[in-house]
Design a protein around this motif. Structure first.
Motif, PDB file in Angstrom:
ATOM      1  N   GLY A   1       0.811  -1.212   0.000  1.00  0.00           N
ATOM      2  CA  GLY A   1       0.000   0.000   0.000  1.00  0.00           C
ATOM      3  C   GLY A   1       0.841   1.258   0.000  1.00  0.00           C
ATOM      4  O   GLY A   1       0.578   2.200  -0.755  1.00  0.00           O
ATOM      5  N   LYS A   2       1.883   1.280   0.816  1.00  0.00           N
ATOM      6  CA  LYS A   2       2.770   2.449   0.864  1.00  0.00           C
ATOM      7  C   LYS A   2       3.495   2.614  -0.461  1.00  0.00           C
ATOM      8  O   LYS A   2       3.615   3.733  -0.967  1.00  0.00           O
ATOM      9  CB  LYS A   2       3.779   2.306   1.998  1.00  0.00           C
TER      10      LYS A   2
ATOM     11  N   ARG B   1      -0.429  13.997   2.432  1.00  0.00           N
ATOM     12  CA  ARG B   1      -0.678  12.565   2.270  1.00  0.00           C
ATOM     13  C   ARG B   1      -1.219  12.017   3.577  1.00  0.00           C
ATOM     14  O   ARG B   1      -0.868  12.469   4.656  1.00  0.00           O
ATOM     15  CB  ARG B   1       0.624  11.830   1.925  1.00  0.00           C
ATOM     16  N   ASN B   2      -2.095  11.026   3.456  1.00  0.00           N
ATOM     17  CA  ASN B   2      -2.660  10.321   4.607  1.00  0.00           C
ATOM     18  C   ASN B   2      -3.346  11.256   5.602  1.00  0.00           C
ATOM     19  O   ASN B   2      -3.102  11.193   6.804  1.00  0.00           O
ATOM     20  CB  ASN B   2      -1.589   9.481   5.292  1.00  0.00           C
TER      21      ASN B   2
ATOM     22  N   ILE C   1      -4.247  10.994  -0.639  1.00  0.00           N
ATOM     23  CA  ILE C   1      -3.522  12.147  -1.175  1.00  0.00           C
ATOM     24  C   ILE C   1      -4.512  13.300  -1.376  1.00  0.00           C
ATOM     25  O   ILE C   1      -5.599  13.103  -1.906  1.00  0.00           O
ATOM     26  CB  ILE C   1      -2.866  11.831  -2.537  1.00  0.00           C
ATOM     27  N   ILE C   2      -4.106  14.478  -0.937  1.00  0.00           N
ATOM     28  CA  ILE C   2      -4.836  15.697  -1.273  1.00  0.00           C
ATOM     29  C   ILE C   2      -3.874  16.531  -2.107  1.00  0.00           C
ATOM     30  O   ILE C   2      -2.730  16.777  -1.698  1.00  0.00           O
ATOM     31  CB  ILE C   2      -5.304  16.469  -0.029  1.00  0.00           C
TER      32      ILE C   2
ATOM     33  N   VAL D   1      -7.710  12.165  -3.444  1.00  0.00           N
ATOM     34  CA  VAL D   1      -7.336  10.974  -4.199  1.00  0.00           C
ATOM     35  C   VAL D   1      -7.303   9.734  -3.306  1.00  0.00           C
ATOM     36  O   VAL D   1      -6.624   9.715  -2.273  1.00  0.00           O
ATOM     37  CB  VAL D   1      -5.945  11.153  -4.862  1.00  0.00           C
ATOM     38  N   GLU D   2      -8.016   8.712  -3.737  1.00  0.00           N
ATOM     39  CA  GLU D   2      -7.954   7.396  -3.103  1.00  0.00           C
ATOM     40  C   GLU D   2      -7.038   6.530  -3.962  1.00  0.00           C
ATOM     41  O   GLU D   2      -7.212   6.453  -5.183  1.00  0.00           O
ATOM     42  CB  GLU D   2      -9.352   6.776  -3.016  1.00  0.00           C
ATOM     43  N   VAL D   3      -6.061   5.907  -3.331  1.00  0.00           N
ATOM     44  CA  VAL D   3      -5.114   5.040  -4.046  1.00  0.00           C
ATOM     45  C   VAL D   3      -5.422   3.594  -3.683  1.00  0.00           C
ATOM     46  O   VAL D   3      -5.534   3.250  -2.509  1.00  0.00           O
ATOM     47  CB  VAL D   3      -3.646   5.368  -3.674  1.00  0.00           C
TER      48      VAL D   3
END
Length: 117
Positions: free
Chosen positions: A8-9, A29-30, A40-41, A51-53
């Protein structure tokens, strides 16, 4: 650290790099708000982008972006609402998903703009 957390990271790092290369200014981030997290913004062209990763090493269960369900969308929107309120943001916003596939040393990144409302 558990392997899935490492994956994930690594996916978030790749997504951040990808967005920065596309001209996005990474803001944070986070970002956490209660039980929600926004990976992420970023900002681009006066638009604040949440943003969803989603990262996968195996596509047996489907594409990464398919795992952003209604519950996850609601949590992200709630956290975004808090972020917007705290920063007194009055501009446009957008919700994106970045799908990252890491397999046999190759990385594929797929950016879905305006993924949900």
């Amino acid at each position: 650290m558990a392997e899935h957390l490492d994956t994930g990271k690594q996916g978030e790092d790749k997504a951040t790099e990808f967005l920065a290369d596309k001209g996005y200014e990474i803001i944070v981030r986070n970002y956490r708000y209660r039980h929600a997290e926004i990976d992420i913004i970023a900002k681009k062209n006066k638009i604040l982008v949440f943003v969803e990763v989603k990262t996968r090493t195996n596509l047996s269960y489907g594409m990464p972006e398919e795992f952003v369900d209604a519950t996850k969308r609601r949590l992200i929107m709630k956290a975004a609402e808090n972020y917007i309120f705290d920063r007194d943001w009055h501009g446009d916003i957008r919700f994106d998903v970045v799908s990252v596939i890491i397999n046999s040393g190759t990385v594929k990144v797929h950016h879905i703009e305006d993924a949900f409302y």
